[in-house]
Scaffold this active site. Structure first.
Site, PDB file in Angstrom:
ATOM      1  N   ASP A  35       0.811  -1.226   0.000  1.00  0.00           N
ATOM      2  CA  ASP A  35       0.000   0.000   0.000  1.00  0.00           C
ATOM      3  C   ASP A  35       0.846   1.280   0.000  1.00  0.00           C
ATOM      4  OD1 ASP A  35      -2.230  -1.750   0.383  1.00  0.00           O
ATOM      5  OD2 ASP A  35      -1.898  -1.709   2.546  1.00  0.00           O
ATOM      6  N   GLU A 206     -11.499   0.272  -3.473  1.00  0.00           N
ATOM      7  CA  GLU A 206     -10.829   0.743  -2.259  1.00  0.00           C
ATOM      8  C   GLU A 206      -9.685   1.653  -2.665  1.00  0.00           C
ATOM      9  OE1 GLU A 206      -9.426  -2.734  -0.163  1.00  0.00           O
ATOM     10  OE2 GLU A 206      -8.228  -3.430  -1.844  1.00  0.00           O
TER      11      GLU A 206
HETATM   12  O1  FUB Z   1      -3.265  -3.766   2.966  1.00  0.00           O
HETATM   13  C1  FUB Z   1      -4.535  -4.089   3.473  1.00  0.00           C
HETATM   14  C2  FUB Z   1      -5.571  -3.693   2.499  1.00  0.00           C
HETATM   15  O2  FUB Z   1      -5.397  -4.410   1.286  1.00  0.00           O
HETATM   16  C3  FUB Z   1      -5.488  -2.254   2.074  1.00  0.00           C
HETATM   17  O3  FUB Z   1      -5.996  -1.361   2.993  1.00  0.00           O
HETATM   18  C4  FUB Z   1      -6.187  -2.330   0.778  1.00  0.00           C
HETATM   19  O4  FUB Z   1      -6.082  -1.200  -0.004  1.00  0.00           O
HETATM   20  C5  FUB Z   1      -5.547  -3.546   0.183  1.00  0.00           C
HETATM   21  O5  FUB Z   1      -4.279  -3.265  -0.336  1.00  0.00           O
END
Ligand code: FUB
Length: 458
Positions: A35, A206
């Protein structure tokens, strides 16, 4: 000494002596990082990723175990510094201390202060995730975590955008909908009601990441229309939309990695995308951050990004150049393997090459007069062969021929070298060709580098 300062100093000492932050992809090989949010502060490029740690499949939220955040930075995108740990779950007053739910973060500078936004599991059980803030006077910390989370937000993956009029916005997800709101001047409270970002395509989204270029607002996000996540975007003329969906700019992974998560930044007149993949671990919960160049067409559309191993930046000729992080590779006679199986830092080799194979490695900088010879670290359990260095492709000018002998075993690494046929200066694209008896393994290559030797040493 407060715990935060102690953690910061400890992490800084550990981090600054860690050399496995690389110029190639993945960017970090001594730990798992996901991320990545990249930001430019004071002329340096900083990356704020989350941290994946070893987990049993299904243990932790959605299989992730994510306890803390580190920060990395570089001035030349070639030599990176690991500044170490900045925020740990144990320091979050409002968060579960062993929740391992520190998912994707973001950071922004305002008025000389750095605001680090991160999701975590609240002890009050009021939501799956709340968004906390930690502040610092410098990008690398030390950070002080605020007592409470930002009221009004339930969700993950905070992203902050400050417009030219200094108004700050916060965005978050994930689910079928992504949200945005104005932030108050204190950067800690919402100044408007959360609103759904409209007209985005259906299905799971997301990781919103908003930026502005030539008066276009880009609303970018990982999107899972069907299977794993592709990186997609929409554009508009104001920070909260409406946006018009433009399609994807990075294809989804098709090798078992479900998530991708990115940030986009301009640094020294070049745009970059930072994202993640599980190449080191082959475990989608142990990810590694990467970076590649990003381009726009004349209408402002983001060009499709093909993820590379070579990544970004210009390598110094006198550094150890990992040609297994190649720009291009011949179809046959070359393969890349992990050097040390499952250990970290991860390392790879160009493994048991055969005659006719080649590896291209772009963007190597030769300072005037600093090198007149090529040195290679190789191993061979056969008769060896010759490693040729050519400029700009396998048909290019021959610059060096390094004879390579049997070193006794495939893991017995020795150095061989040969003079350069002429002086080279400037940034060059290199091609390494492997020659010898046909249809047999010749040698393996760990790394190459250029050096200066006096005349007798040749
Ligand atoms: O890294 C955990 C979660 O997975 C993140 O918050 C999302 O964006 C995905 O990458």
């Amino acid at each position: 000494m407060t715990k935060a300062i102690f953690l910061f100093l400890l992490a800084a000492v550990v981090g600054l002596f860690t050399s496995s932050v690389t110029a190639d992809n993945p960017l970090v090989t001594h730990m798992y990082t996901a991320d990545p949010t990249a930001r430019v502060f004071n002329g340096r490029l900083y990356i704020f990723p989350s941290t994946d740690i070893t987990c049993k499949e299904g243990f932790g939220n959605n299989g992730f175990r994510m306890p803390s955040y580190n920060v990395f930075s570089s001035q030349d995108l070639n030599r990176w510094t690991d500044h170490g740990l900045i925020v740990d779950q144990s320091e979050v007053p409002w968060g579960v201390k062993d929740g391992f739910g520190m998912w994707a973060p973001d950071v922004i500078e305002k008025g000389g202060k750095y605001y680090f936004y991160f999701p975590n599991i609240p002890t009050d059980k009021s939501a799956f995730r709340r968004i906390g803030v930690a502040t610092a006077d410098r990008p690398e910390g030390p950070y002080t975590v605020m007592e409470t989370y930002v009221e009004g937000i339930k969700g993950i993956d905070p992203n902050i955008f400050i417009d030219d009029d200094k108004q700050a916005y916060i965005y978050w997800g994930g689910g079928e909908e992504l949200f945005g709101a104005r932030l108050k001047d204190n950067m800690l409270e919402l100044a408007s009601k959360p609103q759904v970002i409209e007209k985005l395509p259906a299905k799971y989204k997301e990781g919103p990441f908003v930026f502005k270029r030539d008066n276009i607002y880009y609303f970018t996000f990982p999107h899972a229309p069907d299977g794993s996540e592709e990186l997609a975007y929409a554009t508009g003329t104001s920070p909260l939309g409406p946006f018009e969906y433009q399609g994807l700019f990075m294809e989804r992974w098709r090798d078992g990695q479900w998530t991708n998560h990115h940030s986009i930044v301009e640094y020294k007149n070049q745009w970059y995308v930072f994202y993640h993949h599980h190449q080191i671990s082959k475990n989608q919960h142990l990810r590694s951050m990467r970076a590649d160049y990003l381009f726009f067409d004349s209408a402002g559309r983001i060009q499709r990004v093909e993820p590379t191993l070579r990544g970004i930046g210009v390598a110094r000729a006198t550094s150890k150049i990992q040609i297994d992080r190649y720009s291009r590779l011949s179809d046959k006679h070359v393969k890349v393997s992990r050097r040390n199986d499952n250990d970290l830092p991860a390392a790879w080799i160009v493994d048991r090459v055969q005659s006719g194979g080649w590896v291209n490695y772009d963007r190597v900088d030769f300072a005037a007069g600093e090198a007149n010879a090529l040195e290679v670290s190789v191993a061979s359990k056969t008769l060896g062969g010759t490693l040729e260095l050519r400029l700009s492709g396998s048909e290019g000018e021959l610059l060096a021929e390094v004879p390579i002998d049997d070193t006794g075993d495939w893991d017995n690494w020795r150095l061989f070298s040969a003079p350069l046929k002429r002086q080279v200066t400037g940034v060059k694209n290199l091609s390494f060709l492997f020659k010898g008896p046909k249809n047999t393994a010749l040698f393996s290559v760990d790394w190459v580098r250029f050096k200066r030797v006096d005349a007798e040493a040749h």
